[in-house]
Design a protein around this motif. Structure first.
Motif, short mmCIF file in Angstrom:
data_model
loop_
_atom_site.label_atom_id
_atom_site.label_comp_id
_atom_site.label_asym_id
_atom_site.label_seq_id
_atom_site.Cartn_x
_atom_site.Cartn_y
_atom_site.Cartn_z
N ASP A 81 -6.83 -3.44 4.09
CA ASP A 81 -5.54 -4.05 3.74
C ASP A 81 -5.34 -5.39 4.45
O ASP A 81 -5.13 -6.42 3.81
CB ASP A 81 -4.39 -3.10 4.11
N PHE A 83 -6.38 -7.83 -4.99
CA PHE A 83 -5.14 -8.48 -4.55
C PHE A 83 -4.68 -9.53 -5.57
O PHE A 83 -3.48 -9.66 -5.83
CB PHE A 83 -5.36 -9.13 -3.18
N GLY A 111 -8.47 -7.90 4.15
CA GLY A 111 -8.68 -8.15 2.73
C GLY A 111 -7.61 -9.02 2.12
O GLY A 111 -7.91 -9.97 1.38
N ALA A 112 -6.35 -8.72 2.41
CA ALA A 112 -5.25 -9.51 1.85
C ALA A 112 -5.26 -10.92 2.41
O ALA A 112 -5.00 -11.89 1.69
CB ALA A 112 -3.92 -8.82 2.15
N ASP A 140 0.87 -1.17 0.00
CA ASP A 140 0.00 0.00 0.00
C ASP A 140 0.91 1.23 0.00
O ASP A 140 2.11 1.12 0.30
CB ASP A 140 -0.88 -0.03 1.26
N LYS A 192 -9.59 -2.57 -3.18
CA LYS A 192 -9.43 -3.34 -1.96
C LYS A 192 -10.61 -2.99 -1.04
O LYS A 192 -11.05 -1.85 -1.05
CB LYS A 192 -8.12 -2.95 -1.25
N PRO A 193 -11.17 -3.92 -0.27
CA PRO A 193 -10.63 -5.24 0.07
C PRO A 193 -11.08 -6.39 -0.84
O PRO A 193 -10.94 -7.55 -0.45
CB PRO A 193 -11.18 -5.45 1.48
N ASN A 250 -5.59 1.93 -3.58
CA ASN A 250 -6.98 2.27 -3.89
C ASN A 250 -7.11 3.66 -4.52
O ASN A 250 -8.21 4.15 -4.68
CB ASN A 250 -7.85 2.20 -2.63
#
Length: 242
Positions: free
Chosen positions: A187, A163, A190-191, A9, A157-158, A125
């Motif tokens: 972040d 990703f 979501g990741a 990010d 994201k998310p 984003n």
């Protein structure tokens, strides 16, 4: 898990956005002599609140980048402004904001430490013109193989698709990619849900009191990152958060 790449990010992860925004807006308010608010701190808090509000609108597809930015300026002034007036006011703010641009002090050391062991990319984003200008000005654009931004991807994201697009750009499966970002849900969670090794950098800012979501590793400084990645380097230490 053999992590081969780190996707980053930008804002409040690599780039100290919060400090630059508040410093720039403080100078801008002094120059503009805006008297709507009782104090500078009240105005700064309102600007931050509106930034978060209109960023969520943009991410939800409720307006394009320029439209949501103009609405933020109008809400901050509390009165109608033409597009040209809103744009001009924002551009004057940008001059002060860009003067305050800086990387966090732990960024270059960790990029140097991981340069020979991991590939690097960006997933933001924001929009590509915005982040390219910023990363070039900060001297780190060439550190990344690719820079992907939501406005160009068409997904934010998310969402796992964002990703996965970053992983695909590196031709690596999610299990071989780490993602580092400052937002615990957008972040971090979501990741993790997308199958990446998720690392939440908690610098003690807006999200310091948030209960950590299940999934991401939580670190207080990027000096902790190499140990999480299993990098063969003495730079870094075990996370103090666990």
């Amino acid at each position: 898990m053999n992590i081969k790449a780190v996707v980053w990010d930008v804002d409040d992860t690599l780039f100290d956005y919060t400090t630059a925004d508040r410093t720039g807006m403080r100078a801008h308010l002094a120059a503009e002599e805006l008297r709507r608010y009782g104090s500078v701190e009240e105005a700064l808090d309102r600007w931050r609140e509106l930034t978060s509000l209109h960023w969520r609108r943009y991410a939800a597809g409720e307006g394009d980048w320029e439209a949501t930015r103009r609405d933020r300026v109008r809400d901050f002034h509390g009165r109608p402004l033409t597009d040209a007036e809103a744009d001009a006011w924002f551009e004057r703010y940008i001059v002060h904001y860009e003067r305050a641009w800086a990387l966090f002090p732990d960024v270059l050391p960790v990029l140097d430490a991981l340069a020979s062991t991991h590939r690097h990319a960006v997933l933001s984003n924001s929009s590509l013109p915005v982040q390219e200008r910023k990363l070039r000005a900060l001297g780190v654009w060439d550190r990344f193989e690719t820079v992907l931004c939501a406005e160009q991807l068409g997904v934010h994201k998310p969402a796992a698709e964002a990703f996965h697009a970053a992983c695909e750009s590196l031709d690596l499966p999610p299990g071989e990619v780490a993602y580092v970002g400052d937002h615990p849900e957008i972040d971090g969670q979501g990741a993790a849900e997308a199958g990446l090794l998720s690392v939440w950098i908690d610098r003690g800012g807006l999200y310091a009191t948030v209960d950590p979501p299940v999934g991401p590793h939580r670190i207080a400084t990027l000096a902790e990152l190499p140990a999480i990645l299993g990098s063969d380097t003495r730079f870094g230490a075990p996370s103090t958060f666990g």
